[in-house]
Enzyme design. Structure first.
Site, mmCIF file in Angstrom:
data_model
loop_
_atom_site.group_PDB
_atom_site.id
_atom_site.type_symbol
_atom_site.label_atom_id
_atom_site.label_comp_id
_atom_site.label_asym_id
_atom_site.label_seq_id
_atom_site.Cartn_x
_atom_site.Cartn_y
_atom_site.Cartn_z
ATOM 1 N N LYS A 91 0.768 -1.124 0.148
ATOM 2 C CA LYS A 91 -0.119 0.152 -0.169
ATOM 3 C C LYS A 91 0.945 1.491 0.062
ATOM 4 O O LYS A 91 0.524 2.374 -0.389
ATOM 5 C CB LYS A 91 -1.052 -0.026 1.201
ATOM 6 C CG LYS A 91 -1.982 -1.191 1.235
ATOM 7 C CD LYS A 91 -3.059 -0.870 0.152
ATOM 8 C CE LYS A 91 -4.004 -2.221 0.335
ATOM 9 N NZ LYS A 91 -5.094 -1.893 -0.728
ATOM 10 N N GLU A 113 -9.899 6.003 2.970
ATOM 11 C CA GLU A 113 -10.513 5.027 3.625
ATOM 12 C C GLU A 113 -9.643 3.570 3.757
ATOM 13 O O GLU A 113 -8.452 3.632 3.326
ATOM 14 C CB GLU A 113 -11.543 4.088 2.719
ATOM 15 C CG GLU A 113 -11.138 3.277 1.650
ATOM 16 C CD GLU A 113 -10.163 3.957 0.648
ATOM 17 O OE1 GLU A 113 -10.098 5.120 0.642
ATOM 18 O OE2 GLU A 113 -9.384 3.232 0.047
ATOM 19 N N SER A 380 2.164 -9.670 -0.188
ATOM 20 C CA SER A 380 1.619 -7.886 -0.531
ATOM 21 C C SER A 380 1.675 -7.423 1.037
ATOM 22 O O SER A 380 2.073 -6.312 0.932
ATOM 23 C CB SER A 380 0.046 -7.984 -0.735
ATOM 24 O OG SER A 380 -0.772 -8.745 0.003
#
Ligand SMILES: Cc1ncc(COP(=O)(O)O)c(C=O)c1O
Lengths: 395, 247
Positions: A91, A113, A380
């Site tokens: 991210k 969010e 990830s």
């Protein structure tokens, strides 16, 4: 060859678009214009690359899992180690780039969010770094299961806004972030965390995440001298997967496999397997696949992995699914938790529960592999944030 | 005066009664909100009424059924307000046909800009079913002119950047923006919505537009009236009061 999706109006075939209130039309167009300008701007690229390298820790290794591969019996499994990045997941790639874009657009207030809290933490981190005001919307259910990330965001100086409407998870947090943006649109930059939402977000976030696939492609060619047979990644909103897949789009021999969350099982109806079990619909600005009832009411998703707990998915995945460029499968909570333990024990790497979904598909995939077929799995994120949840469960 | 009510809050039969009461109170058009699970353009009050209606299982089909029943008793213009996904699942073409048959005069879709779903919008146009378009504080003049040119029914002029919900104060430049929009709108009526909640606001906006849309304040009145069960009368009185006709 370059792929030219989306088209000028932000569509991927019939998917994508800008299904948003009129008040956001011009801000979206301004954002698109700013993004197009930055994309041509060498100093923007340099700045993003600088922070990705010296701050976030890129490039991430492509690691060969000797033990895991031998347990599976077939195939050579490589992990793209996004878990090693600063803040613990992919991210940060997107948050850094969008943060730099927001700063260059002169926006000082950021809203975002978050589900698992990984995107929230990445955004809060970038805001701390660049001195931006940060508001993160998070469902109260997620705040409970990802308490560590709530603490991290607050520590980083962000305001975490609890969302109590609807399912109290990512979908409702996203609705609230959009409501904030539409209200404070003059001053505020909406830093969306995945490849969903209205155009240009799916394109922009994809582009910022393709660093995963670009590196992986170079690395595998360097190590093995050939392309992989499969790319495997978990799909929530779809950003780590599209980031890995997209740079291989024109390598037709490379197969893409997206793994969704089957939650308690597809038959129970309590899952987040949007592409596997959903139908075409419109939510949060884009036409894509959607978990919904026959009246078009959006269903509440479920997954043990908060970051996958979303009833929608990015429109480019819908397009890949429809055209057959990618295949999608789903694994249950239980299978993901097993894979979580397996990787920890065999390789000494604790994966995020989200990433564990990709790993959990490997035993099924192995049956279709030849001994030397290369598989790249996008790891990830790391699993520290999940240790708390899982340590309370009986297993 | 254009009051908004969520169809199915507190129940479908109740909404029918409220609509008739609103007409008697002098509503010129009535907006019927179709409940949706993710109303991104709505504030807390309409979110609440929408979720309550959903709990009762109210669907787009139910709303069309209600319109059909209402048409036996009133000719007041009725406009549905729905997010796009329920229309998509219903089938956009089928929706236009069924809505016209039921006697609905148009639809407002807050998450459908003029450039998306052109087939649906063209079909509605061909059949004479109004898809109401928005002009908002962030709409630049050239786009506003293009929207005004295509507008059918009326132009929904959004008073402020934000979601629905009663506001005590409306933006200072609202009247100037309204005047500019009236100028480009030609013969299409311009109606103002979002935030309007008091007789004073209605009185002040009156000379600058062709209609005022009041949503959250009306739904709030219904909620307040629920306990005493006389919400039909209370809501009608509220509309009279907004119009400046004290009873
Ligand atoms: C570690 C990790 N992986 C995957 C995801 C899912 O998102 P996406 O599908 O956009 O990669 C998340 C979301 O929070 C995450 O934290």
């Amino acid at each position: 060859m370059k792929t030219f999706l989306p088209d000028k109006s932000g569509h991927y075939g019939v998917f994508g678009g800008q299904y948003m209130p009129e008040t956001l039309m011009t801000p979206l167009r301004d954002l698109e214009a700013a993004y197009r300008k930055m994309r041509r701007d060498a100093s923007f690229k340099r700045e993003v690359e600088y922070y990705l390298r010296s701050y976030a820790g890129r490039p991430t290794p492509l690691y060969f899992c000797r033990q895991l591969s031998s347990i599976l019996g077939r195939g050579k499994i490589y992990l793209k180690r996004e878990d090693l990045l600063h803040t613990g997941s992919h991210k940060i790639n997107n948050a850094l780039a969008q943060g730099i874009l927001a700063r260059r657009m002169g926006k000082k207030r950021i809203v975002a969010e978050t589900g698992a809290g990984q995107h929230g933490v990445a955004t809060a981190t970038v805001c701390a770094l660049f001195g931006l005001e940060c508001h993160v919307y998070m469902g109260t259910e997620d705040m409970e299961r990802q308490a560590l990330n709530v603490y991290r965001m607050k520590l980083l100086g962000a305001r975490v806004v609890p969302v109590t409407s609807g399912s109290k998870t990512l979908k409702d947090a996203m609705s609230e972030a959009i409501r904030d943006w539409v209200t404070n649109v003059k001053t505020t930059y909406y830093l969306l965390g995945s490849v969903g939402g209205p155009h240009p977000y799916p394109e922009m976030v994809r582009d910022f995440q393709t660093v995963i696939g670009k590196e992986a492609r170079q690395q595998v060619l360097k190590i093995e001298g050939r392309l992989p047979k499969y790319l495997v990644a978990c799909v929530g909103g779809g950003s780590n997967s599209i980031g890995l897949f997209h740079p291989f789009f024109n390598d037709r021999s490379v197969r893409f496999l997206g793994v969704e969350a089957a939650g308690f099982g597809l038959k129970t109806g309590r899952h987040s397997a949007t592409l596997v079990a959903g139908r075409v619909g419109v939510l949060h600005g884009a036409k894509s696949f959607l978990l919904q009832d026959k009246e078009g009411q959006v269903k509440i998703a479920h997954s043990v992995a908060a970051g996958l707990d979303y009833p929608g998915v990015g429109p480019e995945h819908a397009y890949y699914r429809q055209t057959g460029r990618a295949q999608y499968a789903a694994v249950t909570d239980r299978e993901a938790v097993e894979a979580f333990g397996l990787l920890s024990r065999t390789e000494g790497i604790i994966p995020a529960l989200e990433s564990s979904h990709a790993l959990a598909y490997l035993p099924k995939l192995a049956r279709h592999l030849k001994k030397n077929d290369i598989v790249i799995v996008c790891l990830s994120g790391r699993g520290d944030k999940d240790a708390n949840t899982l340590s309370h469960e009986s297993h | 005066m254009i009051p908004f009510v969520t169809a199915g809050y507190p129940g479908l039969a109740a909404t029918e009664k409220i609509v008739l009461g609103l007409e008697a109170a002098g509503a010129d058009v009535i907006e019927l909100g179709v409940p949706f699970s993710d109303p991104i353009a709505d504030g807390p009050v309409i979110q609440m009424s929408s979720f309550e209606a959903l709990k009762k299982g109210v669907t787009l089909k139910d709303v069309l059924g209600m319109v059909r029943r209402l048409r036996r008793r009133t000719q007041v213009p009725l406009v549905a307000m729905t997010y796009f996904n329920p229309v998509l699942q219903y089938g956009p073409r089928r929706f236009v046909g069924d809505a016209l048959t039921a006697g609905l005069d148009g639809v407002i879709i807050p998450d459908l800009p003029p450039q998306e779903e052109k087939d649906f919008q063209a079909e509605a146009r061909r059949k004479g079913f109004a898809v109401v378009l928005f002009i908002s504080p962030t709409t630049p003049p050239a786009r506003a002119r293009a929207i005004a040119k295509r507008a059918k029914g009326f132009i929904y002029f959004v008073s402020l950047a934000g979601v629905t919900g009663a506001r005590r104060k409306l933006p200072a430049d609202l009247k100037a923006r309204l005047t500019a929009t009236k100028r480009i709108a030609g013969r299409t009526p311009v109606c103002v919505g979002f935030g309007v909640s008091s007789p004073k606001q209605v009185r002040e906006l009156g000379p600058y537009c062709d209609g005022v849309i009041v949503g959250s304040a009306v739904v709030n009145k219904i909620r307040e009236g629920l306990r005493s069960k006389d919400y039909v009368a209370k809501v009608a009185a509220f509309i009279r009061n907004l119009k400046g006709e004290h009873v």
